[in-house]
Enzyme design. Sequence first.
Site, short mmCIF file in Angstrom:
data_model
loop_
_atom_site.label_atom_id
_atom_site.label_comp_id
_atom_site.label_asym_id
_atom_site.label_seq_id
_atom_site.Cartn_x
_atom_site.Cartn_y
_atom_site.Cartn_z
N GLU A 59 0.83 -1.22 0.00
CA GLU A 59 0.00 0.00 0.00
C GLU A 59 0.86 1.26 0.00
O GLU A 59 0.50 2.26 -0.63
CB GLU A 59 -0.93 -0.02 1.22
CG GLU A 59 -2.01 -1.08 1.17
CD GLU A 59 -1.51 -2.46 1.58
OE1 GLU A 59 -2.26 -3.44 1.42
OE2 GLU A 59 -0.35 -2.57 2.07
N PRO A 269 12.19 -12.73 -0.49
CA PRO A 269 11.04 -13.04 0.37
C PRO A 269 10.22 -11.79 0.65
O PRO A 269 10.76 -10.67 0.72
CB PRO A 269 11.68 -13.58 1.65
CG PRO A 269 13.08 -13.97 1.26
CD PRO A 269 13.46 -13.01 0.17
N ARG A 270 8.92 -11.98 0.84
CA ARG A 270 8.03 -10.85 1.08
C ARG A 270 8.31 -10.16 2.41
O ARG A 270 8.29 -8.94 2.51
CB ARG A 270 6.58 -11.34 1.04
CG ARG A 270 5.53 -10.27 1.35
CD ARG A 270 5.47 -9.22 0.26
NE ARG A 270 4.37 -8.29 0.45
CZ ARG A 270 4.07 -7.31 -0.38
NH1 ARG A 270 4.81 -7.14 -1.47
NH2 ARG A 270 3.06 -6.49 -0.16
N MET A 311 15.53 -3.52 1.57
CA MET A 311 14.23 -2.91 1.34
C MET A 311 14.35 -1.84 0.26
O MET A 311 15.36 -1.16 0.15
CB MET A 311 13.70 -2.29 2.63
CG MET A 311 13.41 -3.28 3.75
SD MET A 311 12.08 -4.41 3.36
CE MET A 311 10.68 -3.28 3.34
N GLY A 312 13.29 -1.70 -0.54
CA GLY A 312 13.22 -0.61 -1.49
C GLY A 312 13.91 -0.85 -2.82
O GLY A 312 14.02 0.08 -3.63
N GLU A 313 14.37 -2.08 -3.09
CA GLU A 313 15.11 -2.33 -4.33
C GLU A 313 14.38 -3.25 -5.30
O GLU A 313 14.91 -3.57 -6.36
CB GLU A 313 16.48 -2.94 -4.01
CG GLU A 313 17.44 -1.99 -3.33
CD GLU A 313 18.87 -2.51 -3.37
OE1 GLU A 313 19.73 -1.82 -3.94
OE2 GLU A 313 19.10 -3.61 -2.84
N ASN A 337 1.51 -7.38 -6.54
CA ASN A 337 1.42 -6.49 -7.69
C ASN A 337 2.40 -6.90 -8.78
O ASN A 337 3.62 -6.81 -8.59
CB ASN A 337 1.68 -5.05 -7.24
CG ASN A 337 1.49 -4.05 -8.36
OD1 ASN A 337 0.93 -4.37 -9.40
ND2 ASN A 337 1.95 -2.84 -8.15
N GLU A 340 4.72 -3.88 -11.44
CA GLU A 340 6.08 -3.35 -11.34
C GLU A 340 7.00 -4.04 -12.35
O GLU A 340 7.89 -3.41 -12.90
CB GLU A 340 6.60 -3.54 -9.92
CG GLU A 340 5.91 -2.64 -8.91
CD GLU A 340 6.40 -2.87 -7.49
OE1 GLU A 340 6.78 -1.87 -6.84
OE2 GLU A 340 6.40 -4.03 -7.04
#
Length: 424
Positions: A59, A269-270, A311-313, A337, A340
Amino acid sequence: MHAAYNWFLRLLFPYVLLRLLWRGLRNPDYWRRIPERFGFIDPLPPPRVIWIHAVSVGEVRAALPLVHELTVRYPEYPLLITTMTPTGSVQVRELFNGRVAHCYAPYDYPSAVRRFLDRTRPVMAIVMETELWPNIFHQCRARSIPVFVTNVRMSESSMRKYQRFASLARATLRQVNRFAAQSPADANRLLTLGAGPESVTVTGSIKFELNAGASLRESAEVLRIAWGQDRPVWLAASTHEGEEETVLTALARLKQHKRFANMLLVLVPRHPERFAAVARLCRKQGFHVAQRSENRGALDAAVEILVGDTMGELQLFYGAADVAFIGGSLVPTGGHNLLEASAVGKPVVFGPHMFNFQEISQMTLERGAGVQIQAPSELAAAVSDFLGNANRRDSAGEAGRKMVEENRGALAANMRILEQLLGN
């Protein structure tokens, strides 16, 4: 019904605390900033705060184009983003780098909500996707704070769950000023639950508003060189427990073929609390493993699996890969999603459980931008079909890129609704 809901919340209070403590055993960040979850936050500067609630990572990422547009059009409104998970909190920090305020959203207890609203004094509440909180919505209405629920996704199963508490759901939906639904089906389910017809607008999904700009492409090209331009690269993105074993089995099968012997699997991994366990699983199965947090430069050609433990990559990883498997789809999580990957022209493979992205996954199949498998045993063949056929891979990737480009427009529709609610 609202009174009964609040009594039920009181009875649940010990369970809420125990669950928070239990989750902290796997991710200690749940033990930090606990007072924020009960509205004990530092007061924000008083003027004109817009509050955006985004539950977790997905989100927060979906909110990115909306946040950017708000900062450009309405710089006079400070932004506060709340999340419910530590990973969402980290994502806010990574994406916005201090440009917005952040805290955890209050649990839906009346006193916690009052405390939170007293200290933030928002002029508007924007809720990403389908988070329906009776006390938050009622108290916002009581204080004349407009509530805008955007990018609404309401599956058939979610609607049935809300229908078990039909009067509470109807009363809660009636507190919302405007809904922006992703599709006509989502809008119809909102109306079935009791939302006012005048409050529901179909805008499309804001998740199509992805910007795969030149800087991302350049960074992806640099990363691909570091990984090895001459080796096939398969990205398994946002995987859940029970999926990594399937991915590793497929990798072993693929590497039996000479053309894929030097393949690199990038496995992300999520949930961050599983990064270490997944890396151990890969090593236990005999693969040569590296971790992204420890390997920023050129990757040794002997590495077979790179675990994405940062994170963020993820968007960058999509850009550098050849094909992507979308996690959460081989287990009944509902998928994640896939746009992307499509936005950067990469074909996707996903499993049968895509009910959280039903319309988008169906569109992907219709456009030929990806394939859906029905069983774990089909994963290796689906990935092989794309990796082994450059023309098919490029064609599917281009179809996905065009699909994203042609379905943009939700952001503009959302901004028109926001302008009405802000009175501008």
